[in-house]
Design a protein around this motif. Structure first.
Motif, mmCIF file in Angstrom:
data_model
loop_
_atom_site.group_PDB
_atom_site.id
_atom_site.type_symbol
_atom_site.label_atom_id
_atom_site.label_comp_id
_atom_site.label_asym_id
_atom_site.label_seq_id
_atom_site.Cartn_x
_atom_site.Cartn_y
_atom_site.Cartn_z
ATOM 1 N N ASN A 165 0.831 -1.208 0.000
ATOM 2 C CA ASN A 165 0.000 0.000 0.000
ATOM 3 C C ASN A 165 0.865 1.258 0.000
ATOM 4 O OD1 ASN A 165 -2.743 1.324 0.458
ATOM 5 N ND2 ASN A 165 -1.605 2.080 2.222
ATOM 6 N N GLU A 166 1.952 1.216 0.757
ATOM 7 C CA GLU A 166 2.874 2.345 0.846
ATOM 8 C C GLU A 166 3.474 2.660 -0.528
ATOM 9 O OE1 GLU A 166 6.361 3.535 4.064
ATOM 10 O OE2 GLU A 166 6.000 1.430 3.577
ATOM 11 N N LEU A 167 3.930 1.639 -1.230
ATOM 12 C CA LEU A 167 4.547 1.835 -2.533
ATOM 13 C C LEU A 167 3.515 2.285 -3.572
ATOM 14 C CD1 LEU A 167 6.942 -1.250 -2.634
ATOM 15 C CD2 LEU A 167 7.541 1.126 -2.137
ATOM 16 N N ALA A 168 2.312 1.712 -3.489
ATOM 17 C CA ALA A 168 1.265 2.112 -4.427
ATOM 18 C C ALA A 168 0.849 3.558 -4.189
ATOM 19 C CB ALA A 168 0.063 1.186 -4.298
ATOM 20 N N SER A 169 0.734 3.944 -2.919
ATOM 21 C CA SER A 169 0.357 5.321 -2.598
ATOM 22 C C SER A 169 1.407 6.311 -3.087
ATOM 23 C CB SER A 169 0.167 5.477 -1.083
ATOM 24 O OG SER A 169 -0.905 4.679 -0.627
ATOM 25 N N ALA A 170 2.673 5.917 -2.948
ATOM 26 C CA ALA A 170 3.745 6.795 -3.414
ATOM 27 C C ALA A 170 3.661 6.976 -4.923
ATOM 28 C CB ALA A 170 5.101 6.219 -3.031
ATOM 29 N N ALA A 171 3.335 5.889 -5.632
ATOM 30 C CA ALA A 171 3.220 5.975 -7.086
ATOM 31 C C ALA A 171 2.060 6.878 -7.486
ATOM 32 C CB ALA A 171 3.045 4.582 -7.682
ATOM 33 N N HIS A 172 0.924 6.770 -6.784
ATOM 34 C CA HIS A 172 -0.246 7.590 -7.104
ATOM 35 C C HIS A 172 -0.022 9.056 -6.755
ATOM 36 C CE1 HIS A 172 -3.013 4.583 -8.507
ATOM 37 N NE2 HIS A 172 -2.832 3.839 -7.445
ATOM 38 N N SER A 173 0.876 9.301 -5.791
ATOM 39 C CA SER A 173 1.081 10.675 -5.318
ATOM 40 C C SER A 173 2.082 11.450 -6.154
ATOM 41 C CB SER A 173 1.555 10.657 -3.853
ATOM 42 O OG SER A 173 0.561 10.096 -3.022
ATOM 43 N N GLU A 174 2.715 10.800 -7.119
ATOM 44 C CA GLU A 174 3.703 11.474 -7.955
ATOM 45 C C GLU A 174 2.982 12.370 -8.957
ATOM 46 O OE1 GLU A 174 6.141 8.525 -9.711
ATOM 47 O OE2 GLU A 174 7.181 8.030 -7.841
ATOM 48 N N THR A 175 2.863 13.657 -8.600
ATOM 49 C CA THR A 175 2.161 14.620 -9.453
ATOM 50 C C THR A 175 3.052 15.817 -9.721
ATOM 51 O OG1 THR A 175 1.208 15.706 -7.510
ATOM 52 C CG2 THR A 175 -0.074 13.926 -8.501
ATOM 53 N N ARG A 176 2.607 16.630 -10.621
ATOM 54 C CA ARG A 176 3.355 17.856 -10.917
ATOM 55 C C ARG A 176 3.286 18.809 -9.715
ATOM 56 N NH1 ARG A 176 0.479 16.829 -15.595
ATOM 57 N NH2 ARG A 176 -1.142 18.313 -15.003
ATOM 58 N N ASP A 177 4.247 19.702 -9.620
ATOM 59 C CA ASP A 177 4.301 20.660 -8.506
ATOM 60 C C ASP A 177 2.992 21.419 -8.402
ATOM 61 O OD1 ASP A 177 6.846 19.885 -7.982
ATOM 62 O OD2 ASP A 177 7.814 21.580 -8.982
ATOM 63 N N GLY A 178 2.430 21.457 -7.188
ATOM 64 C CA GLY A 178 1.226 22.223 -6.945
ATOM 65 C C GLY A 178 -0.057 21.508 -7.292
ATOM 66 N N GLU A 179 0.031 20.336 -7.891
ATOM 67 C CA GLU A 179 -1.167 19.603 -8.292
ATOM 68 C C GLU A 179 -1.637 18.723 -7.138
ATOM 69 O OE1 GLU A 179 -2.563 16.255 -11.590
ATOM 70 O OE2 GLU A 179 -0.725 17.419 -11.871
ATOM 71 N N VAL A 180 -2.936 18.750 -6.850
ATOM 72 C CA VAL A 180 -3.490 17.930 -5.775
ATOM 73 C C VAL A 180 -3.634 16.498 -6.279
ATOM 74 C CG1 VAL A 180 -5.451 17.561 -4.243
ATOM 75 C CG2 VAL A 180 -4.736 19.892 -4.821
ATOM 76 N N PRO A 181 -3.064 15.497 -5.573
ATOM 77 C CA PRO A 181 -3.218 14.114 -6.015
ATOM 78 C C PRO A 181 -4.698 13.752 -6.172
ATOM 79 C CG PRO A 181 -1.586 14.267 -4.266
ATOM 80 C CD PRO A 181 -2.233 15.613 -4.375
ATOM 81 N N ALA A 182 -5.007 12.964 -7.192
ATOM 82 C CA ALA A 182 -6.402 12.642 -7.506
ATOM 83 C C ALA A 182 -7.112 11.970 -6.344
ATOM 84 C CB ALA A 182 -6.451 11.758 -8.751
ATOM 85 N N ARG A 183 -6.433 11.077 -5.650
ATOM 86 C CA ARG A 183 -7.090 10.374 -4.555
ATOM 87 C C ARG A 183 -7.402 11.300 -3.393
ATOM 88 N NH1 ARG A 183 -5.762 4.070 -4.060
ATOM 89 N NH2 ARG A 183 -5.860 3.581 -6.277
ATOM 90 N N GLN A 185 -7.973 14.500 -3.642
ATOM 91 C CA GLN A 185 -9.087 15.320 -4.080
ATOM 92 C C GLN A 185 -10.406 14.560 -3.954
ATOM 93 O OE1 GLN A 185 -9.151 18.528 -5.044
ATOM 94 N NE2 GLN A 185 -11.381 18.365 -5.229
ATOM 95 N N TYR A 186 -10.394 13.292 -4.324
ATOM 96 C CA TYR A 186 -11.600 12.465 -4.252
ATOM 97 C C TYR A 186 -12.061 12.291 -2.801
ATOM 98 C CZ TYR A 186 -14.637 8.369 -4.796
ATOM 99 O OH TYR A 186 -15.694 7.501 -4.762
ATOM 100 N N LEU A 187 -11.103 12.038 -1.891
ATOM 101 C CA LEU A 187 -11.462 11.893 -0.484
ATOM 102 C C LEU A 187 -12.046 13.188 0.067
ATOM 103 C CD1 LEU A 187 -8.507 9.776 0.979
ATOM 104 C CD2 LEU A 187 -10.908 9.099 0.798
ATOM 105 N N SER A 188 -11.489 14.308 -0.344
ATOM 106 C CA SER A 188 -12.019 15.598 0.105
ATOM 107 C C SER A 188 -13.466 15.773 -0.342
ATOM 108 C CB SER A 188 -11.160 16.739 -0.449
ATOM 109 O OG SER A 188 -9.837 16.654 0.042
ATOM 110 N N GLU A 189 -13.755 15.370 -1.569
ATOM 111 C CA GLU A 189 -15.120 15.466 -2.084
ATOM 112 C C GLU A 189 -16.070 14.571 -1.299
ATOM 113 O OE1 GLU A 189 -14.625 14.430 -6.129
ATOM 114 O OE2 GLU A 189 -13.580 16.290 -6.675
ATOM 115 N N LEU A 190 -15.612 13.386 -0.910
ATOM 116 C CA LEU A 190 -16.451 12.474 -0.123
ATOM 117 C C LEU A 190 -16.773 13.074 1.242
ATOM 118 C CD1 LEU A 190 -14.874 8.951 -0.800
ATOM 119 C CD2 LEU A 190 -16.980 9.893 -1.746
#
Length: 236
Positions: A165-183, A185-190
């Motif tokens: 889970n740690e490695l997968a989360s790190a992969a999902h969190s690799e975004t451009r500077d200043g960009e909110v990770p998609a997950r 953002q989704y949790l915030s919406e929930l």
């Protein structure tokens, strides 16, 4: 045709008394395979590519291994040799937590390892030494032998799941500077939707999550407490 069990590799002597002198060793073969897996992932590990890594022909590698599964067995056991299994007089729970922390570090160094430990635990010498050391930490704990084995197995499974889970989360969190990770953002919406009040309560109004190593230590400590190991278990 009966299925071949990869632990058969440990039933055979590494160097046979007949035939030509081996040009390679299990250790060298495993090291070449681990290097490939660390760089390119487990799917990149093939008999042909490992043979090239040790300077041999693919067919000749079958003098040392009978299958790709035996190669995986050697790889898992080889990295299990990275544990520091020195004795300790600390409480049982502290000893096991130390082993779990070492396990997490090893799995992070070798990202291909965690899934394998859930599906094909090794029976090689390094793996058995690890198991013996973990059981020695439980020697003074009043649990049946089978329960001790289950405790160690579950600790390994939790560590493996945490690292994946740690490695997968790190992969999902690799975004451009200043960009909110998609997950995120989704949790915030929930949380804002009001449809999941208990989840929202769990995600808000709490202190900031600790560092991953702190979270991991808490997870393992809580599991061991639930398994019947109080903080002072095994202490003098």
């Amino acid at each position: 045709m009966p299925s071949h069990d990869p632990i058969d590799v440990w039933r055979r002597p590494e160097r046979s008394g007949v035939g030509p002198k081996p040009e390679h060793s299990r250790g060298g073969i495993a090291a070449a395979a681990i290097d490939i897996a660390d760089r390119d992932g487990l799917a990149a590990v093939s008999i042909r590519r490992v043979a090239a890594g040790v300077g041999a022909g693919a067919a000749s590698l079958y003098r040392y291994l009978r299958s790709h599964d035996e190669l995986l067995e050697l790889m898992v056991d080889t990295v299990s040799g990275e544990y520091d299994l020195g004795p300790s007089d600390k409480p049982s729970r502290i000893q096991l937590l130390n082993l779990a922390q070492q396990g997490r570090a090893i799995m992070r160094r070798h990202p291909w390892l965690a899934p394998l430990l859930l599906t094909r635990p090794s029976m090689g010498p390094n793996s058995l030494r690890y198991l013996e050391r973990a059981l020695s930490a439980l020697e003074t704990v009043d649990l049946p032998g089978a329960a001790k084995l289950q405790t160690v197995a579950m600790m390994t499974a939790i560590t493996s799941a945490f690292v994946q889970n740690e490695l997968a989360s790190a992969a999902h969190s690799e975004t451009r500077d200043g960009e909110v990770p998609a997950r995120l953002q989704y949790l915030s919406e929930l949380v804002l939707s009001g449809d999941y009040p208990l989840l929202a309560g769990a995600l808000t109004g709490q202190h900031e999550p600790g560092r991953p190593e702190e979270v991991f230590s808490s997870v393992i400590t809580n599991y061991l407490a639930g398994a019947g190991l109080p903080a002072a278990a095994g202490s003098a």
